[in-house]
Motif scaffolding. Structure first.
Motif, short mmCIF file in Angstrom:
data_model
loop_
_atom_site.label_atom_id
_atom_site.label_comp_id
_atom_site.label_asym_id
_atom_site.label_seq_id
_atom_site.Cartn_x
_atom_site.Cartn_y
_atom_site.Cartn_z
N PRO A 1 0.83 -1.21 0.00
CA PRO A 1 0.00 0.00 0.00
C PRO A 1 0.86 1.26 0.00
O PRO A 1 2.04 1.22 0.34
N THR A 2 0.24 2.36 -0.38
CA THR A 2 0.84 3.67 -0.17
C THR A 2 0.38 4.11 1.21
O THR A 2 -0.81 4.06 1.52
N THR A 3 1.31 4.51 2.03
CA THR A 3 1.02 4.85 3.42
C THR A 3 1.12 6.36 3.61
O THR A 3 2.12 6.97 3.22
N PHE A 4 0.08 6.93 4.21
CA PHE A 4 0.07 8.35 4.56
C PHE A 4 0.15 8.44 6.08
O PHE A 4 -0.67 7.86 6.79
N ASP A 5 1.14 9.15 6.55
CA ASP A 5 1.43 9.28 7.98
C ASP A 5 1.19 10.74 8.36
O ASP A 5 1.88 11.63 7.87
N GLU A 6 0.20 10.98 9.21
CA GLU A 6 -0.14 12.36 9.55
C GLU A 6 -0.30 12.55 11.05
O GLU A 6 -0.69 11.64 11.77
N ILE A 7 0.03 13.75 11.47
CA ILE A 7 -0.20 14.16 12.85
C ILE A 7 -1.28 15.23 12.80
O ILE A 7 -1.13 16.24 12.11
N VAL A 8 -2.38 14.97 13.49
CA VAL A 8 -3.53 15.87 13.48
C VAL A 8 -3.69 16.48 14.86
O VAL A 8 -3.67 15.77 15.86
N ILE A 9 -3.82 17.80 14.89
CA ILE A 9 -4.10 18.49 16.14
C ILE A 9 -5.49 19.09 16.02
O ILE A 9 -5.74 19.93 15.16
N GLY B 1 -8.64 20.58 18.44
CA GLY B 1 -9.15 20.95 19.76
C GLY B 1 -8.15 20.69 20.87
O GLY B 1 -8.54 20.28 21.96
N GLY B 2 -6.87 20.85 20.58
CA GLY B 2 -5.84 20.61 21.58
C GLY B 2 -5.43 19.17 21.72
O GLY B 2 -4.52 18.83 22.47
N ARG B 3 -6.09 18.28 21.00
CA ARG B 3 -5.79 16.85 21.07
C ARG B 3 -4.89 16.46 19.90
O ARG B 3 -5.18 16.80 18.75
N ILE B 4 -3.83 15.75 20.19
CA ILE B 4 -2.87 15.33 19.15
C ILE B 4 -3.12 13.86 18.83
O ILE B 4 -3.17 13.01 19.72
N THR B 5 -3.30 13.59 17.54
CA THR B 5 -3.54 12.23 17.09
C THR B 5 -2.57 11.89 15.97
O THR B 5 -2.36 12.69 15.05
N HIS B 6 -1.98 10.72 16.04
CA HIS B 6 -1.11 10.22 14.98
C HIS B 6 -1.91 9.19 14.19
O HIS B 6 -2.39 8.22 14.75
N ARG B 7 -2.04 9.44 12.89
CA ARG B 7 -2.84 8.54 12.04
C ARG B 7 -1.99 7.98 10.91
O ARG B 7 -1.26 8.71 10.26
N ILE B 8 -2.17 6.72 10.65
CA ILE B 8 -1.54 6.08 9.50
C ILE B 8 -2.66 5.51 8.66
O ILE B 8 -3.51 4.75 9.15
N SER B 9 -2.70 5.91 7.39
CA SER B 9 -3.73 5.44 6.47
C SER B 9 -3.07 4.75 5.29
O SER B 9 -2.15 5.30 4.68
N ASN B 10 -3.53 3.55 5.00
CA ASN B 10 -3.00 2.78 3.87
C ASN B 10 -3.99 2.77 2.72
O ASN B 10 -5.19 2.58 2.94
N TYR B 11 -3.47 2.95 1.53
CA TYR B 11 -4.28 2.89 0.31
C TYR B 11 -3.62 1.89 -0.63
O TYR B 11 -2.49 2.10 -1.08
N TRP B 12 -4.35 0.84 -0.94
CA TRP B 12 -3.85 -0.16 -1.88
C TRP B 12 -4.09 0.35 -3.30
O TRP B 12 -4.93 1.21 -3.52
N PRO B 13 -3.35 -0.22 -4.25
CA PRO B 13 -3.59 0.20 -5.65
C PRO B 13 -5.08 0.08 -5.97
O PRO B 13 -5.73 -0.88 -5.61
N GLY B 14 -5.59 1.07 -6.59
CA GLY B 14 -7.02 1.12 -6.90
C GLY B 14 -7.79 1.98 -5.92
O GLY B 14 -8.70 2.69 -6.31
N GLN B 15 -7.47 1.92 -4.64
CA GLN B 15 -8.18 2.72 -3.64
C GLN B 15 -7.89 4.21 -3.81
O GLN B 15 -8.80 5.03 -3.79
#
Length: 178
Positions: free
Chosen positions: A117-125, A127-141
């Protein structure tokens, strides 16, 4: 295919064609949503000049969230855009629902893995809350996301044209920057 100078991250195992495809899809998604945002900005500016909507806000809204809020107020107010209320609300709802994917494409680190997959690694802030998200997209998605974004963009472009044709915004804001 992808010049070495363009590569933000060096990964010798990623095939040029795979990287190029993902870069094009990511760009297409961003281009589509930026086009929608530009049309919504244009509508907000136009509405801020219309007597029925002028008192809803002192100045045209600056941030994307403020524009959406302002346009929702416009659609709830009797005026020239009243006939577009249902359609306008649906566009704003869809646009707001797309913010996460648009922000992911704009602000995430990206890894293209060979045969994975292609992996997108993001840090989202939020409302003062910090979240680390990793999202995978396979070919076609990722391609499906790009197609949906492009269709939405073309639809908004068509609706904008129906509303305003090629009539430019009546202001001194039509400056060209080099």
């Amino acid at each position: 295919m992808v010049p070495y100078e363009w590569r933000a991250v060096i990964n010798p195992w990623v095939q040029d064609a795979d990287l190029a495809r993902v870069l094009i899809l990511r760009s297409s998604i961003l281009w589509s949503y930026s086009h929608v945002e530009q049309k919504l900005t244009d509508v907000a500016i136009r509405c801020s000049m219309v007597p029925e909507y002028r008192d809803l806000r002192e100045t045209p809204p600056f941030s994307s969230a403020a524009r959406i809020s302002y346009l929702r107020k416009v659609l709830a107010t009797d005026g020239p855009l009243s006939r577009f209320q249902r359609l306008g609300t649906a566009i704003l709802d869809r646009y707001e629902a797309s913010r996460a994917i648009r922000n992911r494409m704009a602000h995430s680190d990206m890894k293209v893995l060979p045969r994975g997959p292609t992996t997108f690694d993001e840090i989202v802030i939020d409302g003062g809350r910090i979240t680390h998200r990793i999202s995978n997209y396979w070919p076609g998605q990722l391609e499906a996301v790009a197609v949906r974004a492009a269709r939405f963009s073309r639809a908004v472009q068509h609706i904008h044209y129906v509303m305003f044709a090629d009539d430019p915004i009546p202001s001194g804001a039509n400056e060209v920057e080099d």
